[in-house]
Design a protein around this motif. Sequence first.
Motif, mmCIF file in Angstrom:
data_model
loop_
_atom_site.group_PDB
_atom_site.id
_atom_site.type_symbol
_atom_site.label_atom_id
_atom_site.label_comp_id
_atom_site.label_asym_id
_atom_site.label_seq_id
_atom_site.Cartn_x
_atom_site.Cartn_y
_atom_site.Cartn_z
ATOM 1 N N LEU A 101 -5.057 -2.891 3.318
ATOM 2 C CA LEU A 101 -4.318 -3.672 2.111
ATOM 3 C C LEU A 101 -3.790 -4.909 2.208
ATOM 4 O O LEU A 101 -3.608 -5.614 1.514
ATOM 5 C CB LEU A 101 -3.292 -2.418 1.744
ATOM 6 C CG LEU A 101 -3.840 -1.556 0.849
ATOM 7 C CD1 LEU A 101 -2.792 -0.295 0.357
ATOM 8 C CD2 LEU A 101 -4.478 -1.957 -0.527
ATOM 9 N N ALA A 153 -10.003 3.870 0.379
ATOM 10 C CA ALA A 153 -8.775 3.941 -0.118
ATOM 11 C C ALA A 153 -8.135 2.531 -0.458
ATOM 12 O O ALA A 153 -7.574 2.347 -1.459
ATOM 13 C CB ALA A 153 -7.555 4.721 0.468
ATOM 14 N N ALA A 154 -8.278 1.755 0.415
ATOM 15 C CA ALA A 154 -7.740 0.415 0.084
ATOM 16 C C ALA A 154 -8.502 -0.523 -0.764
ATOM 17 O O ALA A 154 -7.809 -1.214 -1.414
ATOM 18 C CB ALA A 154 -8.018 -0.424 1.728
ATOM 19 N N LYS A 162 -10.355 0.574 -3.287
ATOM 20 C CA LYS A 162 -10.099 1.306 -4.403
ATOM 21 C C LYS A 162 -8.466 1.658 -4.647
ATOM 22 O O LYS A 162 -8.337 2.902 -5.192
ATOM 23 C CB LYS A 162 -11.161 2.471 -4.733
ATOM 24 C CG LYS A 162 -12.540 2.130 -4.484
ATOM 25 C CD LYS A 162 -13.131 1.403 -5.519
ATOM 26 C CE LYS A 162 -14.347 0.976 -5.769
ATOM 27 N NZ LYS A 162 -15.071 0.212 -6.533
ATOM 28 N N GLN A 163 -7.624 0.746 -4.676
ATOM 29 C CA GLN A 163 -6.459 1.149 -4.536
ATOM 30 C C GLN A 163 -5.914 1.585 -5.836
ATOM 31 O O GLN A 163 -6.279 1.080 -6.893
ATOM 32 C CB GLN A 163 -5.478 0.077 -4.294
ATOM 33 C CG GLN A 163 -4.066 0.235 -4.148
ATOM 34 C CD GLN A 163 -3.248 -0.861 -3.689
ATOM 35 O OE1 GLN A 163 -3.742 -2.041 -3.719
ATOM 36 N NE2 GLN A 163 -2.082 -0.757 -3.496
ATOM 37 N N ASN A 164 -5.189 2.834 -5.868
ATOM 38 C CA ASN A 164 -4.862 3.301 -7.074
ATOM 39 C C ASN A 164 -5.774 3.876 -7.944
ATOM 40 O O ASN A 164 -5.441 4.143 -9.179
ATOM 41 C CB ASN A 164 -3.923 2.219 -7.870
ATOM 42 C CG ASN A 164 -2.691 1.907 -7.329
ATOM 43 O OD1 ASN A 164 -2.083 2.832 -6.342
ATOM 44 N ND2 ASN A 164 -2.099 0.643 -7.491
ATOM 45 N N SER A 165 -6.842 4.393 -7.491
ATOM 46 C CA SER A 165 -7.843 4.993 -8.009
ATOM 47 C C SER A 165 -8.011 6.476 -7.710
ATOM 48 O O SER A 165 -7.408 6.762 -6.781
ATOM 49 C CB SER A 165 -9.266 4.346 -7.903
ATOM 50 O OG SER A 165 -9.764 4.363 -6.523
ATOM 51 N N VAL A 189 -5.916 9.881 0.307
ATOM 52 C CA VAL A 189 -4.410 9.886 0.866
ATOM 53 C C VAL A 189 -4.198 11.400 0.752
ATOM 54 O O VAL A 189 -3.638 11.784 1.753
ATOM 55 C CB VAL A 189 -3.488 9.154 -0.119
ATOM 56 C CG1 VAL A 189 -2.084 9.424 0.107
ATOM 57 C CG2 VAL A 189 -3.584 7.620 -0.082
ATOM 58 N N ARG A 225 -5.704 2.118 6.088
ATOM 59 C CA ARG A 225 -5.473 1.799 4.605
ATOM 60 C C ARG A 225 -4.617 0.805 4.659
ATOM 61 O O ARG A 225 -4.663 -0.226 3.953
ATOM 62 C CB ARG A 225 -4.908 3.059 4.085
ATOM 63 C CG ARG A 225 -4.653 2.976 2.386
ATOM 64 C CD ARG A 225 -4.100 4.053 1.877
ATOM 65 N NE ARG A 225 -3.848 3.874 0.356
ATOM 66 C CZ ARG A 225 -2.905 3.400 -0.137
ATOM 67 N NH1 ARG A 225 -1.718 3.012 0.611
ATOM 68 N NH2 ARG A 225 -2.576 3.274 -1.439
ATOM 69 N N ASP A 262 -8.811 6.558 -4.043
ATOM 70 C CA ASP A 262 -7.522 6.374 -3.178
ATOM 71 C C ASP A 262 -6.725 7.584 -2.931
ATOM 72 O O ASP A 262 -6.237 8.063 -2.186
ATOM 73 C CB ASP A 262 -6.809 5.165 -3.931
ATOM 74 C CG ASP A 262 -5.641 4.716 -2.696
ATOM 75 O OD1 ASP A 262 -5.632 5.330 -1.717
ATOM 76 O OD2 ASP A 262 -4.553 4.070 -3.430
ATOM 77 N N TYR A 263 -6.439 8.325 -4.355
ATOM 78 C CA TYR A 263 -5.524 9.221 -4.034
ATOM 79 C C TYR A 263 -6.181 10.536 -3.531
ATOM 80 O O TYR A 263 -5.496 11.346 -2.683
ATOM 81 C CB TYR A 263 -5.174 9.900 -5.749
ATOM 82 C CG TYR A 263 -4.360 8.684 -6.407
ATOM 83 C CD1 TYR A 263 -3.595 8.120 -5.964
ATOM 84 C CD2 TYR A 263 -4.830 8.719 -8.012
ATOM 85 C CE1 TYR A 263 -2.931 7.178 -6.564
ATOM 86 C CE2 TYR A 263 -4.053 7.806 -8.471
ATOM 87 C CZ TYR A 263 -3.133 6.876 -8.088
ATOM 88 O OH TYR A 263 -2.459 6.192 -8.659
#
Length: 307
Positions: free
Chosen positions: A199, A120-121, A123-126, A133, A195, A129-130
């Motif tokens: 980050l 998730a970290a 590929k943040q905001n991909s 989360v 995560r 990641d979603y």
Amino acid sequence: MFSFVARRLAVAVPTLLILVVISFILMYAAPGGPFNSERPLPPEVLANIEAKYGLDQPFWKRIYDYIVGVVFHFDFGPSFKFKDRSVNDIIAQGFPVTLTYGSISFVVAILAGVSLGVAAAIKQNSWLDYLAVGISIGAQVLPNFVMAPILLLTFTLWLGWLPGGGWNGGEWPYLVMPVIALSTSYMASIARITRSSMLEVLNTNFIRTAQAKGLPMRRVIWKQAMKPAMLPVLSYLGPAFVGMITGSVVIDSFFSTGGIGTFFVNSAFTRDYSVMMGITILVGTLTILFNLLVDVLYAWIDPKIRY
């Protein structure tokens, strides 16, 4: 490092002794006793039973004898309710079961949680990641006392894929649901902590420098970022492992594994003081031991902690 461990042990030993004393005082301060019931025993019979178990001794003598027996002989005494069985026998029967599925749950929670958090970290905001989360949030709101009946309804009653209870020597069909129920919420916490920590590390200057030098991202993650990012995770692992052992109360109740949680609940209902004390001391020892192990690993990863 040796002096660091010695200092931690110097604090751990008196902490455990204080735990024993306070637990003993609170246990016997509660009203009633192990041999009180709705139909009271004749005074002569009750006096003989109390004399057999040393309950007629002064309070200071009982607590002194108990501490001496535990510290020097590792003897938790006889059970008040299980005839011809000592607390050591009960722990020896139930603790290996709890330790088996608790350790497997611990490993599963670490592997799945760290993998989700790192992915998730990176590929943040991909969508990855979603997804990670979302899985973490979903698992976080499903503690073991919620997951256990859901798993039983799904995989035993509806699908018929897995046995609904028992132990059978720890065969894998009997391990799957207890491990999932016990590890899910801890996996979610580990993923969330990993995560956030990853980050933070990825945005530091030394990581930017490594990337500017043209190092492969895989090497930057494993060689540069992973070690400092694991520090917050390590601080969580000690209490998490002990939480999995104490969380066996719910798992044993739903899946009838025969672990130590069953004996702890029964001893609370029947006021079997010696069994309650033995399991309390065992859990306290594990808590101190794994917190010490986490402190040592923390100091090994970050040498500044030693000072």
